[in-house]
Design a protein around this motif. Sequence first.
Motif, PDB file in Angstrom:
ATOM      1  N   PRO A   6      -7.381   0.916  -0.464  1.00 22.78           N
ATOM      2  CA  PRO A   6      -6.288   1.803  -0.048  1.00 22.78           C
ATOM      3  C   PRO A   6      -5.683   2.502  -1.266  1.00 22.78           C
ATOM      4  O   PRO A   6      -5.654   1.954  -2.368  1.00 22.78           O
ATOM      5  CB  PRO A   6      -5.277   0.843   0.589  1.00 22.78           C
ATOM      6  CG  PRO A   6      -5.581  -0.487  -0.013  1.00 22.78           C
ATOM      7  CD  PRO A   6      -7.058  -0.499  -0.252  1.00 22.78           C
ATOM      8  N   LYS A   7      -5.219   3.716  -1.058  1.00 21.71           N
ATOM      9  CA  LYS A   7      -4.576   4.427  -2.151  1.00 21.71           C
ATOM     10  C   LYS A   7      -3.242   3.766  -2.494  1.00 21.71           C
ATOM     11  O   LYS A   7      -2.595   3.154  -1.643  1.00 21.71           O
ATOM     12  CB  LYS A   7      -4.384   5.891  -1.789  1.00 21.71           C
ATOM     13  CG  LYS A   7      -5.691   6.663  -1.732  1.00 21.71           C
ATOM     14  CD  LYS A   7      -5.456   8.153  -1.544  1.00 21.71           C
ATOM     15  CE  LYS A   7      -6.780   8.910  -1.622  1.00 21.71           C
ATOM     16  NZ  LYS A   7      -6.592  10.384  -1.495  1.00 21.71           N
ATOM     17  N   ARG A  34       6.498   1.750   5.336  1.00 23.96           N
ATOM     18  CA  ARG A  34       5.970   1.537   6.690  1.00 23.96           C
ATOM     19  C   ARG A  34       5.357   2.803   7.279  1.00 23.96           C
ATOM     20  O   ARG A  34       4.787   2.753   8.362  1.00 23.96           O
ATOM     21  CB  ARG A  34       7.092   1.042   7.609  1.00 23.96           C
ATOM     22  CG  ARG A  34       7.741  -0.259   7.145  1.00 23.96           C
ATOM     23  CD  ARG A  34       8.608  -0.858   8.238  1.00 23.96           C
ATOM     24  NE  ARG A  34       9.748  -0.022   8.577  1.00 23.96           N
ATOM     25  CZ  ARG A  34      10.956  -0.161   8.060  1.00 23.96           C
ATOM     26  NH1 ARG A  34      11.178  -1.110   7.153  1.00 23.96           N
ATOM     27  NH2 ARG A  34      11.950   0.635   8.434  1.00 23.96           N
ATOM     28  N   ARG A  35       5.493   3.948   6.573  1.00 26.40           N
ATOM     29  CA  ARG A  35       5.057   5.216   7.137  1.00 26.40           C
ATOM     30  C   ARG A  35       3.873   5.843   6.404  1.00 26.40           C
ATOM     31  O   ARG A  35       3.084   6.558   7.024  1.00 26.40           O
ATOM     32  CB  ARG A  35       6.224   6.219   7.123  1.00 26.40           C
ATOM     33  CG  ARG A  35       7.403   5.798   7.960  1.00 26.40           C
ATOM     34  CD  ARG A  35       8.602   6.716   7.732  1.00 26.40           C
ATOM     35  NE  ARG A  35       8.342   8.083   8.154  1.00 26.40           N
ATOM     36  CZ  ARG A  35       9.097   8.758   9.008  1.00 26.40           C
ATOM     37  NH1 ARG A  35      10.161   8.197   9.567  1.00 26.40           N
ATOM     38  NH2 ARG A  35       8.800  10.012   9.330  1.00 26.40           N
ATOM     39  N   LEU A  36       3.776   5.602   5.119  1.00 28.34           N
ATOM     40  CA  LEU A  36       2.733   6.255   4.333  1.00 28.34           C
ATOM     41  C   LEU A  36       1.383   5.576   4.532  1.00 28.34           C
ATOM     42  O   LEU A  36       1.311   4.355   4.751  1.00 28.34           O
ATOM     43  CB  LEU A  36       3.097   6.233   2.843  1.00 28.34           C
ATOM     44  CG  LEU A  36       4.297   7.089   2.428  1.00 28.34           C
ATOM     45  CD1 LEU A  36       4.642   6.821   0.974  1.00 28.34           C
ATOM     46  CD2 LEU A  36       4.011   8.568   2.647  1.00 28.34           C
ATOM     47  N   SER A  37       0.334   6.356   4.415  1.00 27.77           N
ATOM     48  CA  SER A  37      -1.008   5.785   4.504  1.00 27.77           C
ATOM     49  C   SER A  37      -1.363   4.993   3.253  1.00 27.77           C
ATOM     50  O   SER A  37      -2.192   4.081   3.291  1.00 27.77           O
ATOM     51  CB  SER A  37      -2.034   6.907   4.705  1.00 27.77           C
ATOM     52  OG  SER A  37      -1.992   7.828   3.622  1.00 27.77           O
ATOM     53  N   ALA A  38      -0.731   5.321   2.128  1.00 28.22           N
ATOM     54  CA  ALA A  38      -0.985   4.621   0.868  1.00 28.22           C
ATOM     55  C   ALA A  38       0.000   3.465   0.694  1.00 28.22           C
ATOM     56  O   ALA A  38       1.051   3.412   1.350  1.00 28.22           O
ATOM     57  CB  ALA A  38      -0.879   5.584  -0.299  1.00 28.22           C
ATOM     58  N   ARG A  39      -0.333   2.552  -0.209  1.00 22.54           N
ATOM     59  CA  ARG A  39       0.528   1.402  -0.491  1.00 22.54           C
ATOM     60  C   ARG A  39       1.503   1.744  -1.603  1.00 22.54           C
ATOM     61  O   ARG A  39       1.111   2.232  -2.665  1.00 22.54           O
ATOM     62  CB  ARG A  39      -0.320   0.199  -0.914  1.00 22.54           C
ATOM     63  CG  ARG A  39       0.512  -1.071  -1.137  1.00 22.54           C
ATOM     64  CD  ARG A  39      -0.374  -2.255  -1.458  1.00 22.54           C
ATOM     65  NE  ARG A  39      -0.951  -2.171  -2.799  1.00 22.54           N
ATOM     66  CZ  ARG A  39      -1.781  -3.059  -3.307  1.00 22.54           C
ATOM     67  NH1 ARG A  39      -2.190  -4.081  -2.552  1.00 22.54           N
ATOM     68  NH2 ARG A  39      -2.253  -2.929  -4.524  1.00 22.54           N
ATOM     69  N   GLN A 369       7.568  12.186   3.421  1.00 20.31           N
ATOM     70  CA  GLN A 369       6.233  11.749   3.821  1.00 20.31           C
ATOM     71  C   GLN A 369       5.231  12.894   3.710  1.00 20.31           C
ATOM     72  O   GLN A 369       4.137  12.731   3.148  1.00 20.31           O
ATOM     73  CB  GLN A 369       6.258  11.207   5.245  1.00 20.31           C
ATOM     74  CG  GLN A 369       4.901  10.703   5.718  1.00 20.31           C
ATOM     75  CD  GLN A 369       4.958  10.102   7.119  1.00 20.31           C
ATOM     76  OE1 GLN A 369       6.008  10.069   7.744  1.00 20.31           O
ATOM     77  NE2 GLN A 369       3.830   9.622   7.612  1.00 20.31           N
ATOM     78  N   GLU A 373       2.206  12.680   0.971  1.00 25.08           N
ATOM     79  CA  GLU A 373       0.833  12.658   1.514  1.00 25.08           C
ATOM     80  C   GLU A 373       0.047  13.887   1.019  1.00 25.08           C
ATOM     81  O   GLU A 373      -1.149  13.802   0.717  1.00 25.08           O
ATOM     82  CB  GLU A 373       0.868  12.637   3.044  1.00 25.08           C
ATOM     83  CG  GLU A 373       1.515  11.404   3.659  1.00 25.08           C
ATOM     84  CD  GLU A 373       0.567  10.221   3.788  1.00 25.08           C
ATOM     85  OE1 GLU A 373      -0.509  10.256   3.175  1.00 25.08           O
ATOM     86  OE2 GLU A 373       0.941   9.263   4.498  1.00 25.08           O
TER      87      GLU A 373
END
Length: 376
Positions: A6-7, A34-39, A369, A373
Motif C-alpha cells: 500500500p502507498k 479512514r478515508r485515504l487509499s494510502a496509509r 482527500q 489522492e
Amino acid sequence: MNTARPKRIFFVINSLEGGGAERVFSTLIEHLSRRLSARIELVLLDRYPEKYAIPADVPRHQLDCGQRFGTSIRELVKLVRREKPDLLFSFLTRSNCAAVIAGTIARCPVVISERVHTTSHFGSGLGATVNKLIVRALYPRADRVVAASHGVADDLAANYAVPREKLAVIYNPMRHDDILARAAEPPPIPLPAETWLAIGRLKPNKNFPMLIEAFARSGVAGDLVILGEGPDREALTRLAAEHGVAARVHLPGHVENPYACLAAAAAYVSCSNAEGFPNALVEALIIGKPVAVTDCDSGPAEVLRGRTAPKVRHATEVEYGILVPTNDAGEMAAALRLLAQQDRRTHYAGLAARRARDFDLEQTLAAYQDLIEGAL
C-alpha cells in the motif's frame, strides 16, 4: 494476485505540543486515516509532550531535532531515504521547508500546508528577511501548497513566487457537533456575569496589550477574560494595573474547554496582528456569539465579510461582525461600545451560526482527500 505494498504518506509536523495548527493536523489524521487509499504515518520532528491524540493504529516516526532547522532537514532526509514514502504532507514553516528539501533529494512528491500569513507572521528585521528568502526559495518547489485562507494564498503568490496553479485554499476543519456539545457543559472556571472573552497564546502577535487598553478606554461594563498562556503574562498583568482595570482583567491560563467559556461570554474579541485562519473566531460563530476582531492579514475579513476586501480604517460593522483596524485601541474601544448595545449583540448573534455553516468539516475533508489522492 496483487502483492504491491500500500502507498504510504508521511504527515510531518514539528510537534503536537499545542496550538491551532497542531489541532487541525491531528483532526486531519484522525479522519483522513479512514478515508485515504494510502496509509498515513506520523512524523514528529521534535520530542515534546503531545497535547493532541493521534489514533493508536497510525504508525509514527519520532525524531529529536530540538527545534533546529538544520537538524530537521538532516534527520528528515535520512528518514525519507530509508523509508521511501510515496508522499510527504507537512504543516508549519520549518516542517514545510524540511519536507521540500527531503522530497527533492529523495524524489518524493511533497504537499505543504501554510497556516499563517507569511509576511505578517515573520515581520521585519534581519532574521525575518532570511526566513522569507528561505520560504521564497523552497515553497515554489512543492508539488502543491495548501493555504488556510485566500489572503494566505495571495501572499504566497505575490511575495514568495508560489505559482497560482500549485495553490489550493482549504479552510480549517471545524467540528461543529463536538464544539456545540462541549459548549453545553459548565464552564471549567468561574466567569464574571458579563464576560468579554479572548483566546490565544500570551505573545506579541496576539496584541493583548491593545485589547487591555481598549477595554480600559471603552467604559463598557463587565470583565475581560483572556484564556491562554505564554511569555507575556507578567507584562499584561502590569499593563492592566497601569490602566486601572487590574480587578477586571483576568488571565486564568489555558483551560481544557474554552467552548463552555465562549458559551457563557457576552462576546468574543481579538486584537491579533496576523492570522492564517482564525480558528477561535469561527468557533465563536459556531456557538452563536457576536464578535469584534482586528482586520489583520488575512483570515478575519474573509470570515466576517465572506470575501477579501480593502482594510477598514475605523470600527466597521460588516456582514457577520465588527472589524477594527490593527494596532488601534481607540477603534477597538468603539467596537466594544457597539457590542455593549443589546440590539447589536442580538443582531450579530443571530447571524453567527448561519455564517459558521460555511466552514463544514465534511467539505474540508473532501477537499484534502481529493488534493492528496491527486498528488500520490
